[in-house]
Design a protein around this motif. Structure first.
Motif, short mmCIF file in Angstrom:
data_model
loop_
_atom_site.label_atom_id
_atom_site.label_comp_id
_atom_site.label_asym_id
_atom_site.label_seq_id
_atom_site.Cartn_x
_atom_site.Cartn_y
_atom_site.Cartn_z
N HIS A 59 93.98 65.48 -17.64
CA HIS A 59 93.59 65.47 -16.22
C HIS A 59 94.19 64.12 -15.61
O HIS A 59 95.07 64.46 -14.43
N HIS A 98 97.56 63.73 -12.71
CA HIS A 98 97.49 63.11 -11.56
C HIS A 98 98.80 62.20 -11.40
O HIS A 98 99.31 62.45 -10.34
N GLU A 132 92.79 67.12 -7.51
CA GLU A 132 91.94 67.23 -8.63
C GLU A 132 91.73 68.44 -9.38
O GLU A 132 91.55 68.74 -10.49
ZN ZN Z 1 90.84 63.22 -11.02
#
Ligand code: ZN
Length: 615
Positions: free
Chosen positions: A178, A182, A205
């Motif tokens: 994750h 980003h 997100e």
């Molecule tokens: Zn995040």
């Protein structure tokens, strides 16, 4: 003698095996949790420090460095990396490196190029597995780093963890994937960190969760185990579709942090604004499309296995069936993940909405695979519709209406010299990174050196293109500003020019050039909480310079045609009302100072925590 030696030198293996937790330590020795993955083999310094990623094990809470692991140590090489363990920081270093590299490789493969991870003074993406004490993890653009925290599990409700045990976010596959996503998304679209509408941060997100979750489906042993347990119905709450389980339980929530499953409800998209929660709507839509495509792809296998009834017999499934179904699940997951990543090249440079993303998904996939054999585009459109996500300014949700509009046939092409230079750059970059060829022209050699260089844009941000190339594109954009839906009265910044090579399933080689032009209007930045109004155009051209698509979000300007002008005005209005909405929810506004007011949207951007409620 020397000659003899070189004859017997063995070729370096292309891949390096490394062990990781497939999920996180909470699962312990459960089937398929301790797995070996492979990453591109590169020479590594202790850290590990490779060409693009560098692990720096500084413990912020204790102010000390942990000794770095040397993955090229023969003892470690022979074992295929250190064994998974919570107690040895060197394994933590190995795991963050392995998962970050796999995530980066997924992007490289889908986009058909090597993602540039240099930024500013930092030659590599930096990863700090024990950066601070706290139940969180961040991507920090200024530090060009992924920062992972560690914390003690909840004392009263730790789930399967020991009360008060140490929990390391750097040992969660999902959290690493994750945060790495980003960082990559920030390299691909720098303005997607600016909340200009309520979808922007939610996209960041949601997309980071999509990448983390789809990577589960590449872990064969885990996948086979879950397919056996669910009797092929993987659309149930399992390890496969749950994100960051240990983190979720250890923080006392009694469940995984997030999940790819939902009950589709169009009201949510209209009402939910918190970026992680809103991002989950996007995640669920994409997974809905995935499950439908998967079910279509395994239908024949189930028919064969059940003599046409489709009803699986009681008891364990035949291992052969499990293997074949797992192979389909993993292929489908890879296909959808690739589709999701490839869409990036068809996204506007600024102010993204989920609807834009749907259009980019459909266009990118259509360009590569015109016939939608497994119905994945159709499934995607339907899944978005069920969740009330509609693109703006389209006549219908039919595939042909969702494709970005093609540029006019007489659109001024990218000049031949620019194309030639790019070709040399690409050729030089790929050939020089392997082994320099003596036949390469002098110009290509210079180009290869330039490819490593950076050009500074108006805001001091970096772009991955040579200064000369940027100049040529700048000249092209200035000469054709109005047709590119750019405002000739404002500065045009050129970002991320690159060429893309993709091989379609039919073996067709697709070469495209993609470039982003961006503009800004800072006059209203104070009122908008420190974030300027941005406009810009993504241009997609074929290899001969012919312009195929212009994906534009123009700034309001009297030069636009009336329809475009209305769209631009509406976009500005949307940004204003989004700021107003955030203001209404901000208790600090009642007693804050001027400085906060001027920067309030920028300060609210600090949402890159893994979890909203935590530090
Ligand atoms: Zn995040």
């Amino acid at each position: 003698m020397k000659r003899l030696e070189t004859q017997y030198v063995l070729a370096q293996p292309a891949r390096r095996p490394l062990k990781i937790f497939a999920s996180d330590p909470m699962l312990g020795r459960t089937a398929g949790n301790r797995i070996t993955v492979d990453v591109a083999n590169e020479a590594l310094r202790p850290g590990p420090q490779g060409a693009r990623v560098e692990v720096i094990d500084y413990d912020g809470a204790h102010g000390r460095f942990y000794p770095p692991v040397n993955l090229d140590d023969p003892a470690i090489l022979m074992e295929g990396g250190l064994d998974p363990t919570e107690s040895d920081p060197r394994f933590h270093q190995q795991m963050v490196y392995a998962v970050a590299m796999r995530t980066i490789e997924n992007f490289d493969r889908a986009l058909g190029r090597t993602i540039e991870l240099r930024q500013g003074g930092y030659p590599r993406l930096r990863v700090l597995p024990h950066a601070f004490h706290g139940a969180n993890a961040f991507y920090d653009r200024r530090l060009h780093a992924l920062l992972f925290g560690y914390f003690r599990a909840d004392v009263t409700d730790p789930g399967p963890n020991l009360p008060g045990q140490n929990v390391f976010t750097c040992l969660s596959h999902d959290i690493i994937a994750h945060e790495t996503t980003h960082a990559i998304v920030d390299r691909l679209r720098r303005y997607f960190l600016e909340p200009s509408n309520e979808d922007v941060l939610a996209f960041h997100e949601g997309f980071a969760d999509i990448v983390a979750l789809f990577q589960h489906f590449s872990f064969q042993e885990l996948l086979r185990d879950q397919i056996q347990r669910t009797r092929t119905d993987i659309r149930t709450p399992t390890l496969l579709v749950e994100l960051a389980r240990q983190y979720g339980y250890a923080t006392g929530s009694g469940r995984a942090l997030r999940s790819a499953l939902d009950k589709p409800d169009a009201k949510l998209y209209r009402g939910v604004t918190e970026p992680h929660a809103r991002g989950s709507i996007l995640v669920a839509a994409v997974f809905d499309a995935f499950f439908n495509t998967y079910q279509r792809r395994i239908r024949d296998l189930l028919r064969i296995a059940t003599g046409g009834t489709g009803n699986l017999p009681a008891g364990d499934l035949h291992p052969d069936l499990v293997n074949r179904v797992a192979a389909e699940a993993s292929r489908t997951a890879q296909a959808i993940l690739t589709m999701c990543i490839r869409a990036f090249d068809y996204l506007p440079p600024v102010d993204i909405t989920f609807g834009d993303y749907l259009r980019a998904l459909v266009t990118a996939d259509y360009e590569l695979i015109p016939d939608d054999e497994f119905g994945q585009r159709g499934a995607m459109i339907e899944a978005f519709r069920l969740r009330g996500i509609y693109p703006e300014h389209v006549a219908s949700l039919a595939e042909e209406s969702l494709l970005w509009q093609e540029a006019d046939h007489d659109f001024p092409p990218i000049p031949v010299e620019t194309i030639e230079m790019l070709r040399e750059l690409v050729f030089a970059a790929t050939s020089f990174s392997q082994s320099p060829l003596p036949s390469v022209s002098r110009r290509a050699e210079q180009a290869a050196q330039r490819v490593g260089g950076y050009s500074r844009t108006e805001e001091g941000a970096e772009t991955d293109l040579s200064a000369e190339m940027a100049q040529q594109l700048y000249a092209y954009a200035t000469a054709n500003a109005e047709r590119l839906l750019l405002d000739p009265a404002r500065t045009i910044a050129v970002h991320g020019f690159h060429s893309v090579f993709r091989v379609a399933p039919n073996g067709r080689l697709l070469i495209e050039l993609v470039v982003q032009f961006a503009q800004q209007d800072r006059t209203q930045a104070d009122a908008l909480g420190g974030i300027p109004v941005r406009g810009g155009t993504t241009l997609v051209a074929s290899a001969d310079g012919h312009v195929r698509y212009l994906i534009a979000k123009p700034l309001p300007s009297p030069r636009l045609d009336p329809a475009r002008r209305r769209e631009a005005d509406a976009r500005l209005e949307r940004q204003r009302s989004y700021v107003a909405m955030c203001d209404a929810a901000d208790a600090r506004l009642a007693y804050t100072d001027e400085a906060y007011l001027r920067q309030r949207m920028a300060l609210r951007m600090n949402l890159f925590a893994l979890h909203d409620g935590a530090a």
